[in-house]
Design an enzyme around this catalytic site. Structure first.
Site, PDB file in Angstrom:
ATOM      1  N   CYS A 134      49.813  40.035  46.244  1.00 48.94           N
ATOM      2  CA  CYS A 134      49.355  41.203  46.981  1.00 48.94           C
ATOM      3  C   CYS A 134      48.111  41.799  46.317  1.00 48.94           C
ATOM      4  CB  CYS A 134      50.475  42.243  47.060  1.00 48.94           C
ATOM      5  SG  CYS A 134      49.969  43.731  47.922  1.00 48.94           S
ATOM      6  N   CYS A 137      47.965  45.580  46.296  1.00 46.06           N
ATOM      7  CA  CYS A 137      48.837  46.210  45.292  1.00 46.06           C
ATOM      8  C   CYS A 137      48.231  46.088  43.895  1.00 46.06           C
ATOM      9  CB  CYS A 137      50.214  45.537  45.237  1.00 46.06           C
ATOM     10  SG  CYS A 137      50.947  45.160  46.815  1.00 46.06           S
ATOM     11  N   ASP A 138      47.737  44.913  43.552  1.00 47.24           N
ATOM     12  CA  ASP A 138      47.431  44.612  42.154  1.00 47.24           C
ATOM     13  C   ASP A 138      45.958  44.411  41.849  1.00 47.24           C
ATOM     14  OD1 ASP A 138      50.126  44.719  41.538  1.00 47.24           O
ATOM     15  OD2 ASP A 138      50.445  42.638  42.125  1.00 47.24           O
TER      16      ASP A 138
END
Ligand code: NDP
Length: 311
Positions: A134, A137-138
């Protein structure tokens, strides 16, 4: 056999938020946690884009907070897995891995989606230490670093473009000699000078001391020009697709060609009365915790309305 007014299947942001809302509405739902308690978010480290946490929050802590909040309002949580379902007639029935049968008047399916992985043991070894599925997300953790994205579809191109806004260099590892992504996404990737596409390339493994430091790659596997080499990278992002966890229900619930549950218009309502879908199992597009949480709230509100009307 256990009877409940509302059964929530899944323990990601959608499931727990449904539990919070239904609990506060006095329904006392039963929630089955499933294989990955806390859901997909628990595969990442820190969550910085969930509103309310200006300094970010550890993903496991966020999910644990949601769990506690659901329990506080009377959601009963079982650490089980649903192994079978029968949604042919009401009350709907599901069976757990310990053999227990549950009969439910309403169900919220919040079983999520699972990112596909290549199946390399190194993916597990470096999970959360350089391996991610992701970018939203990261990606932030890879500012000014070198990353690789695997895949040649729209998701891979989108993630590579997103990461190019943060990282110093993005390699796109594509197994075929062409991209599968839509024309516009292909152009976006090809016109981005930070992105380099490695066509006809597969990943054999990853290496690094305390996290990913590089990938072992193979070019033109099995052909005369076959070449193995190591590519130094700090992050390895999988973007080879997701699969929605809808198989248990797809005999009765309408799903699209990829298996995502089809909901009516802008609601979590499925084709079955009293059965709702929330979160990534019904969302091939956004796949964000905050959106899953919102859809869990909507599903609980619909379930509450349905139970009132059918009392
Ligand atoms: P896709 O199935 O479209 O693409 C998956 C990609 O991963 C392909 O390039 C595939 O290669 C590659 N791949 C699969 N398995 C492996 C493997 N084992 N090793 C190496 N590469 C592998 O998935 P997406 O998630 O990209 O997209 C899913 C759907 O969502 C699509 O319909 C897409 O159009 C849509 N979408 C739309 C977006 C938008 O419009 N903005 C954004 C994101 C997704 P190969 O081509 O060789 O099979």
């Amino acid at each position: 056999m256990v009877q409940t007014k509302l059964l929530i299947i899944g323990s990601g942001p959608a499931g727990y938020t449904a539990g919070i809302y239904a609990g506060r509405a006095g329904i006392a739902p039963l929630l089955i946690e499933g294989i990955q308690p806390g859901g997909q978010l628990t595969t990442t480290t820190e969550v910085e884009n969930f509103p309310g946490f200006p300094e970010g929050i550890d993903a496991n802590e966020l999910m644990d907070n949601m769990r506690q909040q659901a329990e506080r309002f009377g959601t009963k949580i079982l650490s089980n897995i649903v192994t079978k379902a029968d949604l042919s007639v009401q009350p709907y029935k599901v069976w757990l891995d310990d053999g227990e049968e549950i009969q439910a008047q309403t169900i919220i399916i919040a079983t999520g989606a699972s990112a596909k992985y290549l199946g390399l043991s190194d993916e597990q070894k470096y999970m959360g230490q350089g391996v991610s599925a992701c970018a939203t997300c990261d990606g932030f953790f890879y500012r000014k670093k070198v990353v690789a994205v695997v895949g040649g579809g729209d998701t891979a191109c989108e993630e590579a473009s997103y990461l190019a806004g943060l990282a110093s260099k993005v390699y796109l590892i594509v197994r075929k000699p062409f991209l599968r992504a839509s024309q516009i996404m292909q152009e976006r990737v090809m016109n981005n000078e930070k992105i380099e596409i490695l066509f006809e390339t597969n990943t054999l493994g990853l290496y690094g001391e305390d996290g990913v430091e590089g990938a072992h790659l193979i070019y033109k596997k099995g052909e005369a020009e076959e070449r193995k080499y190591d590519l130094p990278i700090d992050g390895f992002f999988l973007a080879i697709g997701h699969h929605p966890n809808s198989e248990l229900f797809s005999q009765w619930i309408k799903v699209d060609e990829q298996g995502y549950i089809i909901t009516k218009d802008d609601t979590p309502c499925t084709n079955l009365p009293g059965v709702y879908a929330a979160g990534d199992v019904a969302d091939s597009n956004y796949r964000q915790a905050v959106i899953a949480a919102a859809s869990g709230a909507k599903a609980a509100m619909e379930a509450e309305k349905y139970l009132k009307e059918n009392e």
